[in-house]
Every structure is written in C-alpha cells, then in structure tokens.
Enzyme design. Structure first.
Site, mmCIF file in Angstrom:
data_model
loop_
_atom_site.group_PDB
_atom_site.id
_atom_site.type_symbol
_atom_site.label_atom_id
_atom_site.label_comp_id
_atom_site.label_asym_id
_atom_site.label_seq_id
_atom_site.Cartn_x
_atom_site.Cartn_y
_atom_site.Cartn_z
ATOM 1 C CG HIS A 24 -5.663 -3.124 -0.345
ATOM 2 N ND1 HIS A 24 -4.952 -2.547 -1.381
ATOM 3 C CD2 HIS A 24 -5.272 -2.478 0.789
ATOM 4 C CE1 HIS A 24 -4.177 -1.578 -0.894
ATOM 5 N NE2 HIS A 24 -4.347 -1.527 0.419
ATOM 6 C CG ASP A 61 -2.002 1.016 1.225
ATOM 7 O OD1 ASP A 61 -2.938 0.972 0.401
ATOM 8 O OD2 ASP A 61 -1.881 1.934 2.059
ATOM 9 C CE1 TYR A 97 -4.891 7.303 0.632
ATOM 10 C CE2 TYR A 97 -4.610 7.559 3.000
ATOM 11 C CZ TYR A 97 -4.784 6.752 1.894
ATOM 12 O OH TYR A 97 -4.837 5.395 2.036
#
Length: 318
Positions: A290, A127, A234
């Site tokens: 994921h 990730d 982010y």
C-alpha cells in the site's frame, strides 16, 4: 459563503525547514490557501513558473508523505504543489461529518486547481487522496490533464467490491471499526500513539518507516482535532455519501500504479478499474504494498515522470 474554519497558526512548519536543510536545491516554500469553509496548508517546491503538479496524500499521512517524490519532480522542472488535505496536519479541521464528504473534499480539489490557474492540472494521488482525485474526474474532468493514482480503485469498483466480495470486506474491516464514535480516537492515541504508529508498521514492508518517521506522523496526528477529522473521512463516506454523477467513465488519462502486496486493497480492484477509464493504464509494482511511493520510490518516480511527460496508452504492464 461560510468563513474558513480556523486553521492552526500560520507559523512555519518545522518539517519544511528540516527537509529544505537536507535538500537545499528544492527551494521549499509554504503558504495557506483560504477556500470556502476551510483553510489549507500548502507546501511547494520547484520553479514558480513551472508547470504545476498537484500531489494528494492519503490516510494517515500529510504533505510530508510525498518527500521521496519532490526532488525527482523538481529536477524535471515541475512546480510541485502539496496540500495538507482538510483535517490533516496544519490545514483547517471543520466540525461535523458533512464537512468530510466526497463532495466537500472535491470542492477543495477544485479550489486548489483554480488557485493554480485555468489550465488543466496534472495530479498524483494516493489512498484517500486518490479517492478524491477519482471523484474529481467524474465531477469536473476538464480540469485534469493527466492523473496518476497509487493503490486506490475507481469509486464504483470500491463500492461494488465492498458489497459483493467477501475477501475485500474482510480486508476492509477497519472501515467499519472507524465508524464507532470516540473509541477509535482513544485507541489510536493510547500509549503515545502506539496503535497509530502500528498502522504503518503492520501494513508496510519491514524497514519502510523509521522510528523518526513514525514520530513525525504521530506529531501531526496529535494536533488538536486531527484524529477525529481524519477518521471523519471514513465516517462521512458511509453516512453522507456523495451525489452520484451521471458520468461513470473517467475521461482524463489515468495511470494506476499498484503495489502488489497491499494488505488492505485487493489487486482485483485495480484490474476492474481499467474498463471504467477512457484512457487507462495499469502498472503492478512487485515487492511493494500500500505504501508503494515509499517502498518502491525510485520505480514510482520513474513511472510518474514517464506518465507526465508522454501521452498514456491504454495498456497493462507488469
């Protein structure tokens, strides 16, 4: 050089002791590493003289997210080094968005590698940790021996798909939601972090994470400043993008492992990443998504060990 951001106290992480009690052969140990602007909490296992392998976690995990991989690597004689990346768990949480841009994050990676010596380092990353590792290969490829990436594409591919691929933009709506100020933090903390816990539940195969696992992740996220710091990764990606390196082709050997059922990142991005690797290999893992290192831990461990023990050939597998 700025002084390191204050980190949580240097007291022992109770999770280290708990995992060590469950698996006494691991010989777990922990320390803090001072880097320019941040102090990182680092957990290690295996022989101190063993060849190091650096494990980089993603959002919203921390070092504990690699617990299913540690024993396999230690049994192979490796020195396993797992940091809490900046903003997470017991590592420092610098103020401001700029502190979480990819250049700052890969500076931390460079510092971790320097701490392990001058030899190129094997890296396994998932990730956001994978995004940092990809970017590191473009900035300082000579520091990498082999790289195993779990479920995150080459940064150029990610950027292109977000710009041009409607299906991927739909999958990535959360990226834009996280750009909002204050509201995502309040939402994720609500009801004893129930929305935060649901991130794991909604995106994983049923039974992957126990209630106790979610309590552990929530406790790490509840540390002062942690949620904002985690979301700032982010935010910084949009507001403070890194300076693009002149190099687009990844020189170190890369093995990309991809859980086929990832709800957030489409498998087409995995395939599109291979032409950007000088020595790239892609393995799809069925019946996993994921959280592939949890959902298919034995298969992931087998592939990691095979990659770290032998040269990678440029090939795709199913």
């Amino acid at each position: 050089m700025r002084k390191p951001d204050p980190a949580p106290g240097a007291e022992s992480d109770p999770l280290v002791a708990a995992l060590a009690a469950q698996q006494p052969d691991l010989a777990l140990r922990e320390r803090f590493l001072d880097l320019p602007g941040v102090r990182l909490h680092v957990v290690e296992a295996g022989p101190a003289e063993g060849r190091p392998v650096l494990l980089l976690h993603g959002f919203p995990e921390f070092w504990w997210g690699w617990r299913r991989q540690i024993a396999a690597l230690v049994d192979a004689g490796r020195r396993v080094v797992i940091p809490d990346l900046r903003g997470y768990n017991r590592s420092g949480k610098p103020k401001g968005l700029r502190a979480y841009g990819l250049d700052a994050l890969t500076d931390d990676l460079s510092g971790l590698m320097d701490d392990l010596g001058s030899a190129p380092v094997d890296v396994v990353a998932h990730d956001w940790g994978g995004a940092v590792a990809w970017w590191g290969t473009l900035r300082f490829p000579e520091r990498f021996a082999r790289l195993v990436i779990l479920n995150v594409p080459h940064p150029s591919v990610m950027r292109r798909f977000l710009r041009t691929n409607r299906a991927q933009r739909r999958r990535s709506r959360y990226l834009f939601y996280f750009q909002l100020p204050f509201f995502p933090e309040r939402k994720l903390r609500a009801g004893d972090f129930q929305p935060f816990r649901s991130i794991f539940r909604r995106t994983s195969r049923k039974g992957t994470f126990s209630a106790g696992d979610l309590d552990t992740y929530a406790a790490a996220a509840a540390q002062p400043g942690a949620i904002t710091a985690m979301l700032n990764w982010y935010r910084a990606a949009l507001w403070y993008p890194p300076q693009r390196p002149t190099q687009r082709i990844v020189e170190p050997s890369v093995h990309l492992l991809w859980g086929e059922d990832d709800v957030a990142l489409g498998a087409d991005m995995a395939r599109a990443s291979m032409p950007l690797c000088r020595d790239g290999r892609l393995t799809f893992i069925p019946h996993a998504g994921h959280w592939v290192q949890h959902e298919a831990a034995e298969r992931v461990n087998e592939l990691i060990l095979a990659t770290l023990q032998a040269p990678a050939d440029r090939a795709d597998e199913r």
